[in-house]
Design a protein around this motif. Structure first.
Motif, PDB file in Angstrom:
ATOM      1  N   SER A  48       0.852  -1.197   0.000  1.00 30.51           N
ATOM      2  CA  SER A  48       0.000   0.000   0.000  1.00 30.51           C
ATOM      3  C   SER A  48       0.883   1.241   0.000  1.00 30.51           C
ATOM      4  O   SER A  48       1.782   1.374   0.835  1.00 30.51           O
ATOM      5  CB  SER A  48      -0.910   0.010   1.229  1.00 30.51           C
ATOM      6  N   ILE A  49       0.618   2.151  -0.958  1.00 33.13           N
ATOM      7  CA  ILE A  49       1.311   3.437  -1.027  1.00 33.13           C
ATOM      8  C   ILE A  49       0.428   4.462  -0.330  1.00 33.13           C
ATOM      9  O   ILE A  49      -0.725   4.682  -0.726  1.00 33.13           O
ATOM     10  CB  ILE A  49       1.564   3.852  -2.485  1.00 33.13           C
ATOM     11  N   VAL A  50       0.970   5.101   0.709  1.00 33.99           N
ATOM     12  CA  VAL A  50       0.197   6.041   1.528  1.00 33.99           C
ATOM     13  C   VAL A  50       0.783   7.444   1.365  1.00 33.99           C
ATOM     14  O   VAL A  50       2.012   7.610   1.336  1.00 33.99           O
ATOM     15  CB  VAL A  50       0.221   5.623   3.011  1.00 33.99           C
ATOM     16  N   PHE A  51      -0.099   8.444   1.283  1.00 36.42           N
ATOM     17  CA  PHE A  51       0.324   9.815   1.004  1.00 36.42           C
ATOM     18  C   PHE A  51       0.024  10.728   2.201  1.00 36.42           C
ATOM     19  O   PHE A  51      -0.932  10.502   2.951  1.00 36.42           O
ATOM     20  CB  PHE A  51      -0.377  10.338  -0.246  1.00 36.42           C
ATOM     21  N   GLU A  52       0.835  11.769   2.313  1.00 36.84           N
ATOM     22  CA  GLU A  52       0.684  12.720   3.418  1.00 36.84           C
ATOM     23  C   GLU A  52      -0.553  13.587   3.251  1.00 36.84           C
ATOM     24  O   GLU A  52      -1.291  13.825   4.222  1.00 36.84           O
ATOM     25  CB  GLU A  52       1.932  13.606   3.506  1.00 36.84           C
TER      26      GLU A  52
ATOM     27  N   GLU B 286       6.272  -8.654 -16.841  1.00 35.00           N
ATOM     28  CA  GLU B 286       5.998  -7.243 -16.630  1.00 35.00           C
ATOM     29  C   GLU B 286       4.510  -6.946 -16.747  1.00 35.00           C
ATOM     30  O   GLU B 286       3.839  -7.367 -17.679  1.00 35.00           O
ATOM     31  CB  GLU B 286       6.773  -6.415 -17.655  1.00 35.00           C
ATOM     32  N   GLY B 287       3.974  -6.185 -15.760  1.00 36.72           N
ATOM     33  CA  GLY B 287       2.591  -5.749 -15.837  1.00 36.72           C
ATOM     34  C   GLY B 287       1.591  -6.680 -15.206  1.00 36.72           C
ATOM     35  O   GLY B 287       0.393  -6.422 -15.271  1.00 36.72           O
ATOM     36  N   LYS B 288       2.008  -7.743 -14.535  1.00 34.05           N
ATOM     37  CA  LYS B 288       1.041  -8.673 -13.936  1.00 34.05           C
ATOM     38  C   LYS B 288       0.750  -8.230 -12.510  1.00 34.05           C
ATOM     39  O   LYS B 288       1.355  -8.701 -11.557  1.00 34.05           O
ATOM     40  CB  LYS B 288       1.578 -10.092 -13.975  1.00 34.05           C
ATOM     41  N   TYR B 289      -0.202  -7.295 -12.376  1.00 33.67           N
ATOM     42  CA  TYR B 289      -0.560  -6.801 -11.052  1.00 33.67           C
ATOM     43  C   TYR B 289      -1.945  -6.152 -11.106  1.00 33.67           C
ATOM     44  O   TYR B 289      -2.478  -5.850 -12.172  1.00 33.67           O
ATOM     45  CB  TYR B 289       0.482  -5.799 -10.549  1.00 33.67           C
ATOM     46  N   GLN B 290      -2.515  -5.939  -9.908  1.00 34.89           N
ATOM     47  CA  GLN B 290      -3.826  -5.286  -9.794  1.00 34.89           C
ATOM     48  C   GLN B 290      -3.687  -4.066  -8.899  1.00 34.89           C
ATOM     49  O   GLN B 290      -3.024  -4.108  -7.861  1.00 34.89           O
ATOM     50  CB  GLN B 290      -4.854  -6.247  -9.199  1.00 34.89           C
ATOM     51  N   VAL B 291      -4.307  -2.963  -9.300  1.00 28.83           N
ATOM     52  CA  VAL B 291      -4.230  -1.700  -8.564  1.00 28.83           C
ATOM     53  C   VAL B 291      -5.616  -1.325  -8.041  1.00 28.83           C
ATOM     54  O   VAL B 291      -6.595  -1.345  -8.791  1.00 28.83           O
ATOM     55  CB  VAL B 291      -3.683  -0.568  -9.463  1.00 28.83           C
ATOM     56  N   ASN B 292      -5.671  -0.960  -6.754  1.00 25.72           N
ATOM     57  CA  ASN B 292      -6.904  -0.450  -6.145  1.00 25.72           C
ATOM     58  C   ASN B 292      -6.601   0.894  -5.490  1.00 25.72           C
ATOM     59  O   ASN B 292      -5.704   0.978  -4.623  1.00 25.72           O
ATOM     60  CB  ASN B 292      -7.436  -1.411  -5.079  1.00 25.72           C
TER      61      ASN B 292
ATOM     62  N   SER C 191      -5.158   6.096  -0.739  1.00 24.82           N
ATOM     63  CA  SER C 191      -3.993   5.197  -0.690  1.00 24.82           C
ATOM     64  C   SER C 191      -4.102   4.276  -1.896  1.00 24.82           C
ATOM     65  O   SER C 191      -5.212   4.046  -2.414  1.00 24.82           O
ATOM     66  CB  SER C 191      -3.959   4.373   0.605  1.00 24.82           C
ATOM     67  N   ILE C 192      -2.988   3.784  -2.356  1.00 22.35           N
ATOM     68  CA  ILE C 192      -2.989   2.937  -3.549  1.00 22.35           C
ATOM     69  C   ILE C 192      -2.443   1.562  -3.179  1.00 22.35           C
ATOM     70  O   ILE C 192      -1.282   1.431  -2.763  1.00 22.35           O
ATOM     71  CB  ILE C 192      -2.140   3.563  -4.670  1.00 22.35           C
ATOM     72  N   LYS C 193      -3.295   0.554  -3.330  1.00 21.93           N
ATOM     73  CA  LYS C 193      -2.879  -0.818  -3.027  1.00 21.93           C
ATOM     74  C   LYS C 193      -2.533  -1.533  -4.339  1.00 21.93           C
ATOM     75  O   LYS C 193      -3.320  -1.509  -5.293  1.00 21.93           O
ATOM     76  CB  LYS C 193      -3.988  -1.570  -2.296  1.00 21.93           C
ATOM     77  N   ILE C 194      -1.369  -2.177  -4.348  1.00 25.80           N
ATOM     78  CA  ILE C 194      -0.927  -2.918  -5.539  1.00 25.80           C
ATOM     79  C   ILE C 194      -0.662  -4.361  -5.131  1.00 25.80           C
ATOM     80  O   ILE C 194       0.145  -4.617  -4.235  1.00 25.80           O
ATOM     81  CB  ILE C 194       0.347  -2.300  -6.146  1.00 25.80           C
ATOM     82  N   ARG C 195      -1.381  -5.268  -5.767  1.00 23.59           N
ATOM     83  CA  ARG C 195      -1.212  -6.700  -5.483  1.00 23.59           C
ATOM     84  C   ARG C 195      -0.581  -7.373  -6.700  1.00 23.59           C
ATOM     85  O   ARG C 195      -1.125  -7.319  -7.798  1.00 23.59           O
ATOM     86  CB  ARG C 195      -2.550  -7.364  -5.147  1.00 23.59           C
TER      87      ARG C 195
END
Length: 289
Positions: free
Chosen positions: A68-72, A100-106, A143-147
């Motif tokens: 998870s990418i979290v921002f201020e 390359e590119g095998k992922y899911q973004v929420n 926040s951006i979750k990448i699995r």
């Protein structure tokens, strides 16, 4: 009769096998690399939204394959730009060129914890799903979750050492197959022989022939000369020769080896191009010019 093991083949295999054992297997090292790239992705997302001062908070590792990418601060994003930034930021090195590119973004809204935007990237176009492109999302706390795909993660962690191991094993098999490739000299039947210069050695008959002359060999002379004939111009170590010839007797006598080598020298005198040469302290070589 036992085959001579090739020291060079074993040495190369040992070296490669050691490389495999010393390979940096720790998944934390790879995780750290992913987190660095993900922080850069977060930084690029903020820049794309026009924010060059807000911080990207520490990356949260939700599971082995999800981060998870979290921002201020809150920010606004365009799905088209978001997809491009993430894909470029991950790229090769994080999930591997082939995967390359095998992922899911929420993209998750902070307060209600609801997914406001989601897409799936795959190396196969028919499995790539990128909805709602061109619709600007409002400024909010996200926040951006990448699995990542589990298979993708395994490619990054394990493929190289596994490939090295397979290649090492295949190389060893190929090396020994070529080095110990059977010939008529190694499979001599009743009528087959192996040439030693002007001589012909009939192993099954314990017989050495040159022209019309026949020279009878003792059992140990026959075994010893056969070993030399199978490996012309190669040094055979004393210990190996002693083990091959005297193993059944349970006692290895160095002087006996020297004595039988001396006997063979005399029987091979009729061909000046053949020499049984002593390598002091190491072994013997049957030199055939």
């Amino acid at each position: 009769m036992k085959k001579l093991i090739q020291p060079a083949g074993i040495g190369i295999f040992t070296m490669i096998f050691t490389m495999i054992l010393l390979w940096p297997w720790k998944s934390d090292d790879f995780a750290e690399n992913r987190e660095i790239r993900l922080r850069n992705v977060g930084h690029q997302i903020l820049l794309a939204s026009g924010d060059s001062t807000s911080r990207v908070l520490p990356i949260k590792r939700i599971s082995e394959s999800e981060y998870s990418i979290v921002f201020e601060n809150p920010f606004q994003f365009d799905p088209d730009s978001l997809v491009k930034v993430i894909h470029k930021g991950l790229g090769e090195g994080l999930v591997g060129k082939k995967a390359e590119g095998k992922y899911q973004v929420n993209v998750v809204e902070c307060i209600e914890n609801q997914v406001v935007y989601s897409y799936q990237m795959s190396s196969h176009k028919d499995k790539t799903l990128i909805p709602c492109q061109g619709r600007l999302q409002p400024k909010d706390c996200y926040s951006i979750k990448i699995r990542f795909d589990n298979n993708t993660m395994r490619v990054s962690n394990f493929s190289v050492p596994i490939i090295i191991g397979i290649l090492a094993f295949g190389f060893l098999l190929l090396y020994n197959k070529n080095a110990l490739k059977p010939s008529k000299s190694k499979h001599m039947g009743n009528s087959q022989s192996v040439g030693i210069g002007k001589f012909e050695l009939y192993h099954s008959k314990q017989l050495l022939k040159i022209g019309t002359e026949e020279i009878q060999l003792s059992q140990k002379e026959n075994k010893l000369l056969t070993l030399f004939a199978l490996h012309p111009n190669e040094m055979l170590e004393r210990d190996h020769l002693l083990k091959e010839i005297w193993e059944d007797e349970g006692v290895f006598v160095g002087r006996s080896l020297d004595m039988f080598v001396s006997k063979l020298r005399k029987k091979l005198l009729q061909d000046p191009n053949i020499q049984l040469k002593n390598i002091r302290g190491r072994g013997y070589v049957l030199q055939v010019k």
